[in-house]
Design a protein around this motif. Structure first.
Motif, PDB file in Angstrom:
ATOM      1  N   SER A   1      -2.085   2.219  -3.514  1.00 18.47           N
ATOM      2  CA  SER A   1      -2.597   3.143  -2.504  1.00 18.47           C
ATOM      3  C   SER A   1      -3.846   3.822  -3.043  1.00 18.47           C
ATOM      4  O   SER A   1      -4.142   3.741  -4.236  1.00 18.47           O
ATOM      5  CB  SER A   1      -1.545   4.206  -2.170  1.00 18.47           C
ATOM      6  OG  SER A   1      -1.373   5.066  -3.286  1.00 18.47           O
TER       7      SER A   1
ATOM      8  N   GLY B   1       0.773  -1.237   0.000  1.00 20.51           N
ATOM      9  CA  GLY B   1       0.000   0.000   0.000  1.00 20.51           C
ATOM     10  C   GLY B   1       0.803   1.285   0.000  1.00 20.51           C
ATOM     11  O   GLY B   1       0.264   2.348   0.289  1.00 20.51           O
ATOM     12  N   GLN B   2       2.099   1.212  -0.351  1.00 21.36           N
ATOM     13  CA  GLN B   2       2.891   2.442  -0.409  1.00 21.36           C
ATOM     14  C   GLN B   2       2.293   3.392  -1.446  1.00 21.36           C
ATOM     15  O   GLN B   2       1.633   2.953  -2.382  1.00 21.36           O
ATOM     16  CB  GLN B   2       4.358   2.173  -0.776  1.00 21.36           C
ATOM     17  CG  GLN B   2       5.105   1.322   0.209  1.00 21.36           C
ATOM     18  CD  GLN B   2       5.170  -0.113  -0.264  1.00 21.36           C
ATOM     19  OE1 GLN B   2       4.381  -0.560  -1.092  1.00 21.36           O
ATOM     20  NE2 GLN B   2       6.098  -0.859   0.276  1.00 21.36           N
ATOM     21  N   VAL B   3       2.575   4.658  -1.282  1.00 25.61           N
ATOM     22  CA  VAL B   3       1.929   5.679  -2.113  1.00 25.61           C
ATOM     23  C   VAL B   3       2.121   5.435  -3.607  1.00 25.61           C
ATOM     24  O   VAL B   3       1.231   5.679  -4.407  1.00 25.61           O
ATOM     25  CB  VAL B   3       2.381   7.094  -1.688  1.00 25.61           C
ATOM     26  CG1 VAL B   3       3.830   7.350  -2.094  1.00 25.61           C
ATOM     27  CG2 VAL B   3       1.452   8.146  -2.259  1.00 25.61           C
TER      28      VAL B   3
ATOM     29  N   ASP C   1      -3.829   0.813   1.452  1.00 29.18           N
ATOM     30  CA  ASP C   1      -3.308   1.703   2.493  1.00 29.18           C
ATOM     31  C   ASP C   1      -4.353   2.076   3.541  1.00 29.18           C
ATOM     32  O   ASP C   1      -3.999   2.553   4.604  1.00 29.18           O
ATOM     33  CB  ASP C   1      -2.671   2.955   1.881  1.00 29.18           C
ATOM     34  CG  ASP C   1      -3.615   3.726   0.970  1.00 29.18           C
ATOM     35  OD1 ASP C   1      -4.548   3.124   0.400  1.00 29.18           O
ATOM     36  OD2 ASP C   1      -3.402   4.943   0.812  1.00 29.18           O
TER      37      ASP C   1
ATOM     38  N   ALA D   1      -6.171  -0.895  -3.799  1.00 33.64           N
ATOM     39  CA  ALA D   1      -5.498  -0.056  -2.800  1.00 33.64           C
ATOM     40  C   ALA D   1      -5.522  -0.793  -1.469  1.00 33.64           C
ATOM     41  O   ALA D   1      -6.520  -1.429  -1.121  1.00 33.64           O
ATOM     42  CB  ALA D   1      -6.186   1.299  -2.677  1.00 33.64           C
TER      43      ALA D   1
END
Length: 114
Positions: A45, A39-41, A56, A54
Motif C-alpha cells: 500500500s 494493496g492492503q494497508v 492501493d 503499492a
C-alpha cells in the motif's frame, strides 16, 4: 451426474471460451485484482510500500506495474511472482487462475493504460 459435467467443462475450456467477461485493461487489473489482493494497508500500500510497490491507488499501482511488467507476460516479474512456488504473492491466498490469465492477457496485448 458428475461424470456428465466434467466433459462439458473440459469442452468449454478446450474451445477457449471462458466465463471471465472482464476486459483486460489496467483498470480491471488494478481495481478488481491487485488492489484487493495485494494493496492492503499492511502489504503493498502507499502506507507501507513494501519492496517499493503499492497497489492501493491507481497512480501508485501504475508506477509499480511499470517496474514489474515486461514486454510480454513471460518476461514480467509480476507474472513470475504470481506463479512462484517459493516466493508466491500474495503468500496467504494466491490469486485465482483466471485473475492471473487476465493479467497475462493484458500484458501480452500491450499493457494498455500504463
Amino acid at each position: 451426474s458428475m461424470k456428465f459435467l466434467l466433459p462439458a467443462v473440459l469442452a468449454v475450456a478446450a474451445c477457449g471460451t471462458t466465463p471471465d467477461e472482464r476486459p483486460a485493461t489496467a483498470e480491471v487489473v488494478v481495481f478488481s485484482i491487485l488492489a484487493p489482493s495485494c494493496g492492503q494497508v499492511q502489504c503493498h500500500s502507499t502506507t507501507t510500500n513494501l519492496e517499493g510497490y503499492a497497489f492501493d491507488t491507481f497512480d501508485a499501482a501504475k508506477d509499480s506495474l511499470r517496474q514489474l511488467v515486461g514486454p510480454t507476460a513471460a518476461q514480467s516479474e509480476l507474472v513470475d511472482v504470481l506463479h512462484s512456488d517459493s516466493e508466491r504473492m500474495p503468500p496467504d491466498s494466491p490469486l485465482a487462475e483466471e485473475d492471473i490469465v487476465l493479467i497475462e492477457t493484458w500484458i501480452d496485448s500491450g499493457a494498455q493504460g500504463l
